[in-house]
Design an enzyme around this catalytic site. Structure first.
Site, PDB file in Angstrom:
ATOM      1  N   ARG A 217      -5.284 -30.913 -11.710  1.00  0.00           N
ATOM      2  CA  ARG A 217      -6.504 -30.724 -10.939  1.00  0.00           C
ATOM      3  C   ARG A 217      -6.283 -29.720  -9.826  1.00  0.00           C
ATOM      4  NH1 ARG A 217      -9.360 -35.589  -7.550  1.00  0.00           N
ATOM      5  NH2 ARG A 217      -7.496 -35.291  -6.293  1.00  0.00           N
TER       6      ARG A 217
ATOM      7  N   THR B 201     -10.915 -26.939  -5.786  1.00  0.00           N
ATOM      8  CA  THR B 201     -12.174 -27.062  -6.531  1.00  0.00           C
ATOM      9  C   THR B 201     -12.320 -28.439  -7.184  1.00  0.00           C
ATOM     10  OG1 THR B 201     -11.242 -26.270  -8.628  1.00  0.00           O
ATOM     11  CG2 THR B 201     -12.035 -24.610  -7.060  1.00  0.00           C
TER      12      THR B 201
ATOM     13  N   ASP C 114       3.236 -38.820  -7.681  1.00  0.00           N
ATOM     14  CA  ASP C 114       4.255 -38.759  -6.639  1.00  0.00           C
ATOM     15  C   ASP C 114       4.940 -40.103  -6.455  1.00  0.00           C
ATOM     16  OD1 ASP C 114       3.619 -36.125  -6.230  1.00  0.00           O
ATOM     17  OD2 ASP C 114       2.489 -36.451  -4.381  1.00  0.00           O
TER      18      ASP C 114
END
Length: 210
Positions: free
Chosen positions: A103, A107, A204
């Site tokens: 992603r 945007t 993460d």
């Protein structure tokens, strides 16, 4: 689109530990695997089967076997990879493909950077693994990717989702045979597209900041 939000105290308990920012990565990874196996029970409710006659030590009986072509499990890289073991433990005969999507943080639009999938998915049931259903852009694109290759129905398994993402997938898949299974439906997205209260960035927390 069918939406199923799991309602089980064990799932809620495991999600609570998963959300805790002090939970270390090894524990986080183990919990993700456990949660996916629990969610997969619901996600595979309509998996296609065929009768199979066997003999027990006592008598002959008829049971069920997974039909061919086998289901295809598609984790969306990289975070979806952490869900794969939990899924294949429940459906070990499934085939596995991979779809790399990311992603754009400005945007919020998804882009596909890699795929390892059969060119022809005709008559296949597909199960997409993605921990977070946030804006819905990546999941909608992944589902369309599979239908474009001939998939007949797609089930998405996500740990948590936001109402905005659920509605985006609903609109993007109108007229398609799609099911979304969530561990929890959270409150909303924040201004940068993160689920609230959520659990942070799943990739993460699974694998570190690389």
């Amino acid at each position: 689109m069918r939406l199923h939000v799991a309602d089980h105290p064990l799932i809620t308990h495991k999600l609570t530990v998963l959300r805790d920012e002090t939970t270390p990565s090894p524990t986080f990874r183990a919990l993700v695997e456990e949660l996916v196996t629990l969610l997969a029970y619901e996600a595979t409710r309509n998996v296609r089967t065929q009768p199979l006659t066997i003999r027990t030590p006592v008598a002959e009986t008829t049971g069920l076997a997974i039909s061919s072509p086998r289901p295809l499990v598609v984790p969306i890289l990289r975070a979806g990879l952490g869900m794969l073991d939990g899924m294949v433990k429940l459906v070990p005969t499934a085939e596995v493909g991979f779809l790399g999507m990311m992603r754009d943080e400005e945007t919020l639009q998804p882009t596909t950077y890699a795929n390892r999938l059969p060119d022809d998915l005709s008559d296949r049931q597909c199960f997409v693994l993605d921990p977070m259903l946030a804006t819905g852009g990546s999941l909608s694109a992944a589902i369309q990717y599979l239908f474009d290759r001939g998939a007949v129905d797609v089930t998405a398994i996500c740990l948590i989702g936001a109402p905005e993402g659920v509605e985006a997938v609903r609109k993007a898949t109108e007229g398609r045979d799609v099911t979304v299974v969530l561990g929890a439906l959270d409150e909303r997205l924040n201004e940068v597209g993160y689920i609230v209260p959520g659990l942070g960035d799943a990739g993460d927390r699974l694998y570190g900041l690389v």
